[in-house]
Design a protein around this motif. Structure first.
Motif, short mmCIF file in Angstrom:
data_model
loop_
_atom_site.label_atom_id
_atom_site.label_comp_id
_atom_site.label_asym_id
_atom_site.label_seq_id
_atom_site.Cartn_x
_atom_site.Cartn_y
_atom_site.Cartn_z
N PRO A 247 -10.05 27.60 62.26
CA PRO A 247 -10.39 26.58 63.26
C PRO A 247 -9.27 26.43 64.29
CG PRO A 247 -10.70 25.74 61.02
CD PRO A 247 -9.99 27.05 60.89
N TYR A 248 -9.66 26.18 65.53
CA TYR A 248 -8.64 26.02 66.57
C TYR A 248 -8.82 24.70 67.32
CZ TYR A 248 -12.48 28.13 69.22
OH TYR A 248 -13.70 28.41 69.75
N GLU A 249 -9.64 23.81 66.79
CA GLU A 249 -9.76 22.46 67.31
C GLU A 249 -9.23 21.49 66.27
OE1 GLU A 249 -13.87 22.09 68.24
OE2 GLU A 249 -13.73 23.28 70.08
N ASN A 250 -8.87 20.29 66.70
CA ASN A 250 -8.33 19.27 65.78
C ASN A 250 -7.13 19.81 64.99
OD1 ASN A 250 -10.43 17.42 66.52
ND2 ASN A 250 -11.81 18.53 65.15
N LEU A 251 -6.21 20.41 65.70
CA LEU A 251 -5.03 20.98 65.06
C LEU A 251 -4.08 19.87 64.61
CD1 LEU A 251 -4.30 23.84 67.63
CD2 LEU A 251 -5.69 23.94 65.56
N ALA A 252 -3.36 20.12 63.52
CA ALA A 252 -2.35 19.17 63.07
C ALA A 252 -1.32 18.97 64.18
CB ALA A 252 -1.67 19.70 61.81
N GLU A 253 -0.84 17.74 64.32
CA GLU A 253 0.16 17.43 65.34
C GLU A 253 1.55 17.63 64.76
OE1 GLU A 253 1.34 13.76 68.41
OE2 GLU A 253 -0.36 13.58 67.03
N SER A 254 2.44 18.22 65.54
CA SER A 254 3.78 18.52 65.06
C SER A 254 4.72 17.32 65.17
CB SER A 254 4.38 19.69 65.84
OG SER A 254 5.72 19.94 65.43
N SER A 255 5.62 17.24 64.22
CA SER A 255 6.74 16.30 64.31
C SER A 255 7.87 16.93 65.11
CB SER A 255 7.24 15.95 62.90
OG SER A 255 7.63 17.13 62.23
N ILE A 256 8.81 16.09 65.53
CA ILE A 256 10.06 16.58 66.10
C ILE A 256 11.19 16.09 65.19
CG2 ILE A 256 10.44 14.62 67.69
CD1 ILE A 256 11.51 17.01 69.61
N THR A 257 12.20 16.91 65.02
CA THR A 257 13.27 16.61 64.08
C THR A 257 14.34 15.74 64.72
OG1 THR A 257 12.88 18.72 62.97
CG2 THR A 257 14.98 17.63 62.54
N ILE A 258 14.71 14.70 63.99
CA ILE A 258 15.84 13.84 64.36
C ILE A 258 16.97 14.18 63.40
CG2 ILE A 258 16.63 11.48 64.72
CD1 ILE A 258 14.30 12.24 66.54
N SER A 259 18.02 14.82 63.89
CA SER A 259 19.05 15.33 62.98
C SER A 259 19.93 14.21 62.45
CB SER A 259 19.89 16.41 63.66
OG SER A 259 20.60 15.91 64.75
N VAL A 260 20.74 14.53 61.44
CA VAL A 260 21.61 13.56 60.79
C VAL A 260 22.55 12.93 61.82
CG1 VAL A 260 23.52 13.28 59.16
CG2 VAL A 260 21.51 14.66 58.52
N ALA A 261 22.59 11.60 61.81
CA ALA A 261 23.45 10.85 62.73
C ALA A 261 23.49 9.40 62.24
CB ALA A 261 22.91 10.92 64.16
N ASP A 262 24.25 8.59 62.94
CA ASP A 262 24.22 7.15 62.68
C ASP A 262 22.80 6.65 62.87
OD1 ASP A 262 25.90 4.47 62.56
OD2 ASP A 262 24.45 4.26 64.21
N ILE A 263 22.36 5.73 62.01
CA ILE A 263 20.96 5.29 62.03
C ILE A 263 20.56 4.71 63.38
CG2 ILE A 263 21.53 3.02 61.06
CD1 ILE A 263 18.29 5.07 60.50
N GLU A 264 21.48 4.01 64.05
CA GLU A 264 21.14 3.43 65.36
C GLU A 264 20.90 4.54 66.39
OE1 GLU A 264 20.34 0.41 65.45
OE2 GLU A 264 21.12 -0.05 63.45
#
Length: 330
Positions: free
Chosen positions: A119-136
């Protein structure tokens, strides 16, 4: 059929920090298979915690080059069967398998999804990575981003940080890269609020997963613990989800088998990536019609992408519809 290969350096847009270390570059091995006027591309990258040495891959390619070039162009599953006789590392096998699928599709003038009825419709949406850092800092990146889904890297468990992330009421996953303790895992899977995280990836070092309970509140997702088809049944009592990466399992051919088996066993599946160019990401994108989750931001994290093809824009998977894997070098 002819083969060419070269090592490329991928420059990250900013330092990428995970529990294993900090990275500004990644080395990538680009493989090209050609026949008639068509060229197919595959890629694998040097990941130190997987002990990948691309120079050794080059030596191995030189050893098997004549064998590869003698192969008739047949169905990719036949080519993968041939590759399986060569005792190759899965990362290298993946680059070759993907390059062949790209070449075969271009020769047939059919896309990978068309060839495999994906299937090529209703594809899963990708996340973007937030790398290790101070939580703020991590929270600021999430709030400024135009993406909808986030994978937050953490080094160990900080319960205050967990509460801050949950208060954002955003679509967030956690990836500890094996930095949680047994006690951390017990606390997480017994905490009802943890259900709000879309998944919690690879909490413990490889083979140290017996503390996990899939009946708990955490959607534990196996990454390094799940290297291929044979690991799925053993992990079933512990993990609800599995991260399927082409390089880990050996390419598109075994990934398709792994997705089918994982679904039969009741797992949720994710198509994941490493720091890759569009060569690698294009291949992964083509499987997202079969997946529950996607993490295919690898090419979005680099500044010198050397290919075009399928891509991810603000989390949305965009398929080119072109033959093969749709890969072109810039």
């Amino acid at each position: 059929m002819k083969i060419n290969y070269t090592i490329k350096t991928l420059q990250l847009k900013e330092t990428f920090s995970i529990s294993y270390g900090n990275y500004d570059t990644r080395e990538a091995l680009l493989v090209e298979l050609s026949y008639l006027n068509c060229k197919g591309y595959g890629e694998c990258v040097a990941i130190d915690y997987y002990h990948i040495d691309l120079k050794k891959f080059i030596i191995r390619l030189k050893e098997i080059q004549s064998l590869i070039e003698k192969q008739n162009v047949t169905h990719p599953k036949d080519f993968f069967h041939f590759l399986s006789t060569l005792n190759l590392h899965p990362f290298l096998m993946s680059a070759l398998d993907c390059a062949y699928w790209d070449l075969f599709g271009k020769l047939e003038n059919k896309s990978f999804t068309e060839l495999n009825h994906i299937p090529y419709e209703n594809l899963a949406e990708s996340s973007i990575t937030i790398s290790v850092a101070d939580i703020e800092d991590q929270i600021r990146k999430i709030e400024k981003s135009s993406w909808n889904r986030f994978k937050v890297k953490c080094k160990g468990l900080n319960k205050d940080n967990i509460e801050k992330l949950l208060r954002l009421n955003r679509n967030i996953a956690l990836d500890s890269n094996a930095s949680f303790t047994d006690q951390d895992c017990l606390w997480l899977q017994e905490n009802k609020d943890v259900r709000k995280f879309s998944y919690l990836e690879q909490p413990r070092p490889v083979d140290q997963y017996k503390v996990l309970r899939k009946e708990g509140f955490a959607n534990w997702m196996a990454d390094e613990d799940s290297q291929g088809l044979n690991s799925l049944e053993e992990l079933l009592p512990y993990y609800k989800s599995v991260n399927i990466k082409l390089m880990k399992c050996g390419g598109l051919t075994p990934a398709l088998e792994m997705i089918i088996k994982a679904k039969e066993l009741g797992y949720k599946t994710m198509i994941g990536c490493m720091t890759e160019s569009t060569v690698g990401i294009s291949a992964g994108c083509l499987l997202t019609g079969l997946a529950d989750f996607a993490d295919l931001d690898g090419a979005n994290l680099i500044s010198n992408d050397y290919a075009s093809g399928n891509f991810v824009e603000n989390g949305k998977i965009i398929l080119s519809g072109k033959p093969g894997l749709g890969i072109m070098l810039k």
